[in-house]
Design an enzyme around this catalytic site. Sequence first.
Site, PDB file in Angstrom:
ATOM      1  N   LYS A 175       7.963  23.747 -38.466  1.00  0.00           N
ATOM      2  CA  LYS A 175       8.980  22.974 -39.173  1.00  0.00           C
ATOM      3  C   LYS A 175       8.624  21.493 -39.026  1.00  0.00           C
ATOM      4  O   LYS A 175       8.850  20.885 -37.984  1.00  0.00           O
ATOM      5  CB  LYS A 175      10.367  23.271 -38.589  1.00  0.00           C
ATOM      6  CG  LYS A 175      11.531  22.715 -39.433  1.00  0.00           C
ATOM      7  CD  LYS A 175      11.775  21.266 -39.135  1.00  0.00           C
ATOM      8  CE  LYS A 175      12.855  20.657 -40.032  1.00  0.00           C
ATOM      9  NZ  LYS A 175      12.856  19.175 -39.943  1.00  0.00           N
ATOM     10  N   GLU A 250       7.858  17.626 -25.625  1.00  0.00           N
ATOM     11  CA  GLU A 250       7.109  16.373 -25.458  1.00  0.00           C
ATOM     12  C   GLU A 250       7.987  15.294 -26.052  1.00  0.00           C
ATOM     13  O   GLU A 250       8.142  15.196 -27.269  1.00  0.00           O
ATOM     14  CB  GLU A 250       5.742  16.470 -26.157  1.00  0.00           C
ATOM     15  CG  GLU A 250       4.743  15.447 -25.649  1.00  0.00           C
ATOM     16  CD  GLU A 250       4.830  14.144 -26.398  1.00  0.00           C
ATOM     17  OE1 GLU A 250       5.480  13.207 -25.868  1.00  0.00           O
ATOM     18  OE2 GLU A 250       4.275  14.046 -27.489  1.00  0.00           O
ATOM     19  N   CYS A 284       4.809   7.929 -28.713  1.00  0.00           N
ATOM     20  CA  CYS A 284       5.591   8.207 -27.505  1.00  0.00           C
ATOM     21  C   CYS A 284       4.960   7.597 -26.265  1.00  0.00           C
ATOM     22  O   CYS A 284       5.651   7.290 -25.297  1.00  0.00           O
ATOM     23  CB  CYS A 284       5.752   9.715 -27.334  1.00  0.00           C
ATOM     24  SG  CYS A 284       4.186  10.609 -27.297  1.00  0.00           S
ATOM     25  N   GLU A 385      13.701   3.432 -25.385  1.00  0.00           N
ATOM     26  CA  GLU A 385      12.524   3.511 -26.257  1.00  0.00           C
ATOM     27  C   GLU A 385      12.821   2.844 -27.592  1.00  0.00           C
ATOM     28  O   GLU A 385      13.810   3.155 -28.252  1.00  0.00           O
ATOM     29  CB  GLU A 385      12.134   4.972 -26.466  1.00  0.00           C
ATOM     30  CG  GLU A 385      10.824   5.146 -27.196  1.00  0.00           C
ATOM     31  CD  GLU A 385      10.406   6.603 -27.281  1.00  0.00           C
ATOM     32  OE1 GLU A 385       9.209   6.883 -27.123  1.00  0.00           O
ATOM     33  OE2 GLU A 385      11.290   7.454 -27.513  1.00  0.00           O
TER      34      GLU A 385
END
Length: 492
Positions: A175, A250, A284, A385
Amino acid sequence: MQKYQMLIDGRWCDPSSSQWFETAEPFSGRPWALIPRGERTDADRAVDAAYRAFKAPAWAKLTGTARGALLRKLADLIEHNVELLGTIEQRDNGKLIAEVSGQVRNVAQWFHYYAGLADKIEGAVVPINKAGVFNYVKYEPLGVVAAITPWNSPLALTTWKMAPALAAGNTIVIKPSEFTSASLLELGRLALEAGFPAGVVNVVTGYGPEVGEPLVTHPRVAKVAFTGGAAGGRAVNLAAAADFKSVTLELGGKSPNIVFDDADLDQAVKGAISGVFGASGQTCMAGSRLLLQESIHDAFVEKLVVAVREAKIGDPSRMETQIGPIATRAQWEKVLRMIEMAKAEGATCVLGGHPLEGPEFGQGQFVAPTIFTNVSNSMRIAQEEVFGPVLCILKFKDDAEAIRIANDVEYGLAAAVWTQNLQRALDSVDQLEAGTVWVNNYRATSFTTPFGGYKHSGLGREGGTEAIKEYLQAKSVWITTRPNRANPFVLG
């Protein structure tokens, strides 16, 4: 305008909703393709197809060597289609063509690597502590894997899941992000061309609540592999726990990039730039917290600002461009909000801090490379973040303070240390709470080694031999070699 279909059970099919949505270029803002809007019915069909394929002899009876041959053929096809795949991904997420082309070549290498591992999944004969018994352990695939992947590096981050999952003998339903589905539909096409049996590889597109959530909660999905933000990862983990599904997550990072006073400063400047401004900060592992020892702080900042100010910003389809657009309008707005938040917190903006406008910036989905000094680690800009070209610079006095600041964050994905002192480097590696630590480099990755995070940066590992273990389960087998005349009512 290209109109795509979904890949389910080896066939291209329209969504059950009979609806499509546009995908647009981040640079120009122009729609260029139509993506199927899947829903629960499509997710269910894909999982059922993957489950049948997992049980069918055409896949289940293949040897590891035969699976490896299919993966190798797919790798070859990817290598032959680097330009096509790279161009499509670049159009979808605005990544630099210079970077995405290299990523696609690396994707092929990931499939080659796991093709080689497919027939090297070894069990063990256990020297059991009981007479008249032979015991061995074998490893078996889990079943249907749901891979849910983000928009920043769709081909690479899907491959990190797909290659080991297939090498281990699982089937997969992919997906993609609704913003970047096209390149993964093309990857599905290559999987068909490589000869994977129907249902082994499926690609279902659409929005998270309509496709992603049904995949995570489907009772026939044995494993969920997810890359995304911490909030999304938490939701996936909670939903998967209801059926005791295995998960690999992750997630995000707020990675420290530590420069000590004995470092090669010119190289460390390059590392700081690569760490947070590469991919426009949309990675990331971004080194978004730069920790500088007090004695070199001012000189380093001066060098860094001069270097970043010269960056070539603009059209990501040009090879000379070094910083491209933010991939989505929502993310662009978030980055700008966080920049304003940092200013309000009292951080000093020494470079950038604003959107970029003008004909050279297409529709204007750009943020100027931004550097903040006078940042304390308690500020939100140092803890949350950003996922954009925004760098926070923090000072430290000595090694102990550097490690304390580096670890004082909920994330633990990556970290880097710049020093010419081997003892200092190794001591820092031991003390940093991060799944990856670089010494005198930043953002180096390889299919040969595991990647993943500590703390809120995720669960499990991707890459290397560690990753294939994430898609296997152990079975212990006991064989009696001599009749057992012991009391059957007593545990032997």
